[in-house]
Scaffold this active site. Sequence first.
Site, PDB file in Angstrom:
ATOM      1  N   LYS A 157      14.496   7.804  -4.084  1.00  0.00           N
ATOM      2  CA  LYS A 157      14.404   8.983  -4.235  1.00  0.00           C
ATOM      3  C   LYS A 157      15.731   9.768  -3.920  1.00  0.00           C
ATOM      4  CE  LYS A 157      14.503  10.398   0.360  1.00  0.00           C
ATOM      5  NZ  LYS A 157      15.510  11.447   0.944  1.00  0.00           N
ATOM      6  N   ASP A 171       8.259   9.672   4.324  1.00  0.00           N
ATOM      7  CA  ASP A 171       8.521   9.569   2.849  1.00  0.00           C
ATOM      8  C   ASP A 171       7.683   8.781   2.043  1.00  0.00           C
ATOM      9  OD1 ASP A 171      10.883  11.393   3.002  1.00  0.00           O
ATOM     10  OD2 ASP A 171      12.185   9.476   3.558  1.00  0.00           O
TER      11      ASP A 171
END
Length: 296
Positions: free
Chosen positions: A11, A144
């Site tokens: 990401k 995350d």
Amino acid sequence: MDTYQLEAYAKINLTLDVLYKRKDGFHEVKMIMQAIDLADTVRLTCQDASDGIALTTDTASDQANDAVPMDSTNLACRAAVLLAETCRLRQGVHIHLYKRIPVAAGMAGGSANAAAVLLGLNRLWRLNLSLNRLAELGATLGSDVPFCLYGGTMLATGRGELLQPLPDAPVLHLVLAKLPVAVSTASVYQRYRPDAALHHPDTDGMLEAIRSSDAAGIARRLGNVLETVTLMDHPDIGRLKSAMIRHGAINSLMSGSGPTVFGVAADQSQAESIAEAIKKEFQAQVYVTSTIAGRR
């Protein structure tokens, strides 16, 4: 089915704003996270319960100086243990990581591996847990992990674990570059001072650009307040950002707490041209990739 293999996508942060420090010691954040087409491959193979949970990796040669934990502290192992304990299973599994995401890069590589293990074992062990339930479990491993389970484009608040799905952003062509420097995320957050961030990300404007599928508008609104800390410690990161733009990127930003920098290019050809220029100018791991849609 004894073996299952899947991709664990990295990401980047299109925006990252720190609002305040909470009473629990964490920081309240507001950020837009985006999955990209740079991934580790995770292969899961069932084995006897007596063999437990084992981990191996083919750690790439260009990552040889970075530490990939090979014991029970690795998030991938912890994800397998968590799932087995939660579902009261006596199962063994061999986890093999084909590493492609740079290590300790601010790109959630470890969290992506953990998310892939949760997804893969849910199928391999025929648990039939919902994606939302897996995200609840993942949040106990790291903030995350839930995002890495869903992927795509999402607004994250709280510690980063409270997620609001957004329309998939238009495809952005990206150049990523990670310098050979170590950045401690905990230290960066600890030393962040709100008064040092003269410009906060235009999160509302970014949300509108995403909903309008406005790639140029997204590129213009990139912002990360943690640059005020990391760039002071590592001026080369700032020089790398400037070089991205000098070589043709529409805009450039540090992802997370660093040290990875990404530049947004107009197309694939320009991204490859920028990447070649960066390789000649910096000692860095350089990748050409793009944004991708989510699993939902």
